[in-house]
Design a protein around this motif. Structure first.
Motif, PDB file in Angstrom:
ATOM      1  N   THR A  71     -13.371  -9.893  56.500  1.00 57.23           N
ATOM      2  CA  THR A  71     -13.151 -10.945  57.493  1.00 57.23           C
ATOM      3  C   THR A  71     -13.553 -10.375  58.847  1.00 57.23           C
ATOM      4  OG1 THR A  71     -10.815 -10.278  57.674  1.00 57.23           O
ATOM      5  CG2 THR A  71     -11.324 -12.110  56.176  1.00 57.23           C
ATOM      6  N   ARG A 108      -6.221 -13.647  56.328  1.00 54.90           N
ATOM      7  CA  ARG A 108      -7.280 -14.154  55.450  1.00 54.90           C
ATOM      8  C   ARG A 108      -7.816 -13.044  54.548  1.00 54.90           C
ATOM      9  NH1 ARG A 108     -11.638 -15.565  58.081  1.00 54.90           N
ATOM     10  NH2 ARG A 108     -11.010 -14.991  60.189  1.00 54.90           N
ATOM     11  N   LEU A 131     -12.284 -19.282  48.696  1.00 56.89           N
ATOM     12  CA  LEU A 131     -12.862 -19.540  50.011  1.00 56.89           C
ATOM     13  C   LEU A 131     -12.091 -20.623  50.768  1.00 56.89           C
ATOM     14  CD1 LEU A 131     -16.671 -19.392  49.150  1.00 56.89           C
ATOM     15  CD2 LEU A 131     -15.358 -17.720  50.463  1.00 56.89           C
ATOM     16  N   GLU A 132     -11.654 -21.642  50.048  1.00 57.38           N
ATOM     17  CA  GLU A 132     -10.872 -22.700  50.694  1.00 57.38           C
ATOM     18  C   GLU A 132      -9.546 -22.159  51.215  1.00 57.38           C
ATOM     19  OE1 GLU A 132     -10.594 -25.695  47.729  1.00 57.38           O
ATOM     20  OE2 GLU A 132     -12.739 -26.203  47.825  1.00 57.38           O
ATOM     21  N   GLU A 135     -10.462 -20.464  54.638  1.00 55.73           N
ATOM     22  CA  GLU A 135     -11.266 -21.167  55.637  1.00 55.73           C
ATOM     23  C   GLU A 135     -10.454 -21.413  56.900  1.00 55.73           C
ATOM     24  OE1 GLU A 135     -12.507 -24.869  53.999  1.00 55.73           O
ATOM     25  OE2 GLU A 135     -10.510 -25.758  54.069  1.00 55.73           O
ATOM     26  N   ASN A 136     -11.165 -21.651  58.007  1.00 56.65           N
ATOM     27  CA  ASN A 136     -10.506 -21.987  59.262  1.00 56.65           C
ATOM     28  C   ASN A 136     -11.236 -23.176  59.886  1.00 56.65           C
ATOM     29  OD1 ASN A 136     -12.787 -21.039  60.735  1.00 56.65           O
ATOM     30  ND2 ASN A 136     -11.978 -18.958  60.710  1.00 56.65           N
ATOM     31  N   THR A 139     -15.082 -23.120  59.989  1.00 59.64           N
ATOM     32  CA  THR A 139     -15.876 -22.975  58.765  1.00 59.64           C
ATOM     33  C   THR A 139     -16.896 -24.104  58.663  1.00 59.64           C
ATOM     34  OG1 THR A 139     -14.071 -21.867  57.590  1.00 59.64           O
ATOM     35  CG2 THR A 139     -15.804 -22.873  56.249  1.00 59.64           C
ATOM     36  N   ARG A 140     -18.165 -23.742  58.443  1.00 60.38           N
ATOM     37  CA  ARG A 140     -19.231 -24.734  58.346  1.00 60.38           C
ATOM     38  C   ARG A 140     -19.820 -24.805  56.949  1.00 60.38           C
ATOM     39  NH1 ARG A 140     -16.843 -26.247  61.683  1.00 60.38           N
ATOM     40  NH2 ARG A 140     -17.285 -26.588  63.884  1.00 60.38           N
ATOM     41  N   GLN A 142     -19.541 -22.822  52.690  1.00 58.96           N
ATOM     42  CA  GLN A 142     -18.941 -21.856  51.781  1.00 58.96           C
ATOM     43  C   GLN A 142     -19.951 -21.569  50.671  1.00 58.96           C
ATOM     44  OE1 GLN A 142     -15.439 -24.117  50.803  1.00 58.96           O
ATOM     45  NE2 GLN A 142     -14.195 -23.088  52.340  1.00 58.96           N
TER      46      GLN A 142
END
Length: 240
Positions: A71, A108, A131-132, A135-136, A139-140, A142
């Motif tokens: 991260t 994360r 990944l979900e 995410e934040n 996030t654009r 995955q």
């Protein structure tokens, strides 16, 4: 001397294995690196983490990566703080969204470390679930990679659909422009992605946006974005 984008292209062009990528990275003289961390993996599943620092690039390969996750914090700092969570020697609960809706970088990392704890390949659905969990709001997209199959699955923000890239179906011959697919124009009725040669003016616009964004990360003056864009496009060659 090369920049960050040129290093990425150099590795993609010349490295067939993770070990070859490490050798290329070690020999490269790189300037203007943003503090973005990268994963490199090959068809055998060997994984490499590339970590830019003020003193150069730190490369961690399989045996030096007790946790295969990254991260937005230095890798050693992440490992040092992981021990405070349950399952890793500590007592703090894993920060699932039911506990903390927007976990920070270390939290994360703990979630990702838990998902990858057994170091075994996981199903694509499990990859997206992990990944979900991390995410934040920024996030654009995955991405879940299946190295041994040469397949990449991905999703984009605002859509529940998942798309699939089969590396074996891409035309790697010299084309009028680099093969590309806009994330703003993905097919709706199918999951496969069909790459098409990208015209220089469209590619220039995308590269310009990327370089302009570097003003916030590495302090690149915005007025240099177009000259660098023009120089990089002019320098591109293709060899059969």
């Amino acid at each position: 001397m090369i920049n960050e984008l040129e290093l990425i292209q150099l590795v993609l062009d010349r490295a067939a294995t993770a070990e070859e990528a490490v050798s290329i990275i070690a020999d490269a003289n790189v300037r203007a690196m943003s503090r973005i961390q990268y994963f490199v993996t090959d068809a055998t599943g060997v994984t490499v983490a590339v970590l830019p620092t003020l003193d150069g690039l730190i490369v961690n390969i399989d045996e030096n990566m007790p946790v295969r996750a990254l991260t937005n914090t230095g890798y050693q700092d992440l490992l040092d703080q992981l021990s405070r969570f349950t399952g890793f020697g500590g007592t703090s609960p894993l920060p699932f969204r039911t506990i903390k809706p927007n976990p920070d970088s270390v939290e994360r990392f703990a979630l990702a470390a838990s998902a990858s704890k057994n170091h075994e390949p996981v199903a694509v659905s499990d990859g997206f679930a992990a990944l979900e969990a991390v995410e934040n709001p920024d996030t654009r997209w995955q991405i879940v990679v299946q190295p041994s199959d040469g397949v990449i699955a991905f999703s984009v923000a605002g859509s529940a659909q998942q798309w699939r890239i089969d590396m074996g179906e891409i035309d790697y011959s010299c084309l009028p422009g680099p093969p590309a697919q806009s994330l703003n124009d993905l097919p709706v009725s199918e999951t496969g992605v069909q790459f098409q040669p990208l015209e220089n003016h469209r590619w220039a616009g995308t590269l310009f946006e990327v370089l302009t964004g570097f003003s916030d990360t590495i302090g690149l003056p915005p007025e240099l974005a177009w000259p660098i864009t023009d120089a990089q496009i002019a320098s591109i060659t293709c060899a059969e």
